[in-house]
Scaffold this motif. Sequence first.
Motif, PDB file in Angstrom:
ATOM      1  N   GLU A 126       3.405   3.077   0.871  1.00 61.68           N
ATOM      2  CA  GLU A 126       3.973   4.420   0.965  1.00 61.68           C
ATOM      3  C   GLU A 126       5.454   4.372   0.613  1.00 61.68           C
ATOM      4  OE1 GLU A 126       3.174   6.677   4.500  1.00 61.68           O
ATOM      5  OE2 GLU A 126       1.342   5.546   4.953  1.00 61.68           O
TER       6      GLU A 126
ATOM      7  N   TYR B 147       7.904   8.193  11.744  1.00 64.49           N
ATOM      8  CA  TYR B 147       6.983   7.092  11.511  1.00 64.49           C
ATOM      9  C   TYR B 147       6.934   6.187  12.736  1.00 64.49           C
ATOM     10  CZ  TYR B 147       7.480   8.265   6.526  1.00 64.49           C
ATOM     11  OH  TYR B 147       7.488   8.910   5.309  1.00 64.49           O
TER      12      TYR B 147
ATOM     13  N   GLY C 178      -0.331   2.428   8.021  1.00 61.92           N
ATOM     14  CA  GLY C 178       0.234   3.666   8.545  1.00 61.92           C
ATOM     15  C   GLY C 178       1.396   3.465   9.487  1.00 61.92           C
ATOM     16  N   GLN C 179       1.916   2.249   9.557  1.00 59.03           N
ATOM     17  CA  GLN C 179       2.999   1.948  10.492  1.00 59.03           C
ATOM     18  C   GLN C 179       4.170   1.311   9.753  1.00 59.03           C
ATOM     19  OE1 GLN C 179       2.362  -1.062  13.657  1.00 59.03           O
ATOM     20  NE2 GLN C 179       2.862   0.612  15.069  1.00 59.03           N
TER      21      GLN C 179
END
Length: 694
Positions: A93, A101, A110-111
């Motif tokens: 990303e 975040y 996703g972290q």
Amino acid sequence: MHRIRTLLGLLCAVAGMTAVVPAAAQAAPTAPYTALVVDDTQVGGDDTGSWDGSNATMVPMLNDGDQFALEARWSDAYGPRSTRVDVWPPHGETWQEGRSYPASTSPGPGQARLYVNAVQCVSDGAGTVWVRQVHRDATGVVTAFAAAYEFHCANRTEVVDGEIRWNSDEGYSAVLPSGPLDFGRVEVGRAPVTRTETFRSAGSGDAAFGTARIEGADRAAFAITGDTCSGRVLPTGEVCTMTIAGAPTKGRVQTASLVMPDNTGYGQRTESLTVEGWEGVIGTYYPLTTPSRLMDTRDGTGVVGRPIAPGETVELQVAGRGGLPTGGLSAVVLNVTVTGPTASSFLTVYPADEDRPNASSINFPAGWLGSNNVTVKLSANGRVKVYNRTGHTHAVIDVSGFYAGSNWFQPTPPLGAQYHPLTPRRLFDTRTDGGAIPARGAREGFVDFGAALSPKVRSLVLNVTAVAPAKAGFLTVWSGEGGVPTSSTVNYAAGKVVPNLVVARTRACTDCGRGYALPAFSVHTSQTANVVVDLVGVFDDGTVADGLRFTPVTPSRVVDSRTGLGTSGALGAGVTRAVTTPPALVTDATRALAMNATAVSPTTATVITVWPADTGAAKPTASNLNPAAGQIVSNAVLTGIGPKDRFNVHNHSGSTQLVADVVGSYWLYPATASGSAPSATSPFVVLSAGHRAR
């Protein structure tokens, strides 16, 4: 291949400069901002600060894939220093403006990754990154970045937080606290210790504060006593202060947090508060094994061997005699006996280094023989004075115990007794239970408070009344251990009704019909007499919930119905009056009073009863004073007070004037406080009581 690029060409002016401007005087930076804010005070770090080109060399590092780091380098008295924060978006990303975040030192899908070198975690750390601004060039490369962050080690609550700015026009607020407050070792129940926390505004814009508060399980141990911060907008470079008082409520380390809401990215400052409480002995009671004689004017013990003359004051050394320590005493419990007075008069016992107060300790008519329990504050050198108003009289003084006034001496046991006032209750009355005690005979009394509490009783507070003795003589109340002491508790004339209060040291009765030891005491009479014993309080072993400690005062008159002080006019038959304690004699922690109550010239023989007001409790069946018609007679009273600081006084028959002098107060000791309301029932509930011949 990933390539880290050091972007020195994009720094603000004076980018090679070391810190030369004092922190408090740092001016607000100007846009575009390249700045790093770190607050690591919660974790005990030393990297708290706000750095930009004016006080540090700022080194931004941009890696492929929006991986960004910003390092501040400066010098201080310890030499070259640096601090750094790394923020990387989740794998695959790019940073998106306006998003928050979840982050970790070991990121997953996703972290984001967040690394703060101001704190070293044993295992992984976690936190949050709030992205405020992202600018890119035509090729998608980041050219400006702004974010706020918070970070904490796994399984810990202490946070490191701050701001990151690189080539950004996004303003920021920074608040730099002075750090955790440690109040050290403080005695429970004594004066609090104060510490000061400062907050400095150090961002591009003003700091705005909400209302400070204290949070945590031990928050009752701390209080905000000064505040120039709450609700304030603080310009950059200015400082505000918070004054915090630490007063431990338990004998252990207690912690809480000072929370100050602000307009930073994280939204508040949270600073730890720590105090180590320790339990002293001040205000606790130590009974003597047996009462000891300190003064007898008949034989010259303690003073000159002659009657005290009219208007005369004699001085008596108390500390260091009769088994008492030489110092560290605040007050003693005495039994004062008058014999052979030539006129109606009174004695006043008071600290030897103070002026004589408008108060009396024992009142008597001509030819009287009697005693009164007197609790009296000692002078700095451990002495008291005894004043006689009129006529000549002999006086005898015995001591039965003392209250600790300091922690310097080493008493045995190390922790003294604490007081628990009870609703007065009759333990026995030989007129209806067993008959009069014969001359030179004794009764042993015992009280059952249950298996948990009975072994914790060290002394009982009793009102003991001799009723119609056959001849003049005396009662002696003691623990029952060993022979009868030479001291007396109640001195009586033939046919009279004579009460006196006594703090009676108890013995552990293991053969009183229970499976556990009961607190027991004994009453000896020199002449045949009926004896009535009422229980008014308990002294524990210093560990029972809601124990009270004692603070003596110079005797202070709070009631004189003759002049309208405290209550107005004589008390009629069946009348109950509520008396409010003067504010100067009580605090929010006060639960009971030590007084000397005097009935003045009742029109008929009567009974005076004192008990706490405003608690809903009915008048007890016990008595505090049993004056005959026309008598002026005193008795010590230890009574609880209700939630409005009031106590009730009831007169049974005829009418009588009343005088009362307070000699001290009992206050709730925080280390054993249960948190119950002041009017809560004492834990010492009498399950049963009894007596038997000795």
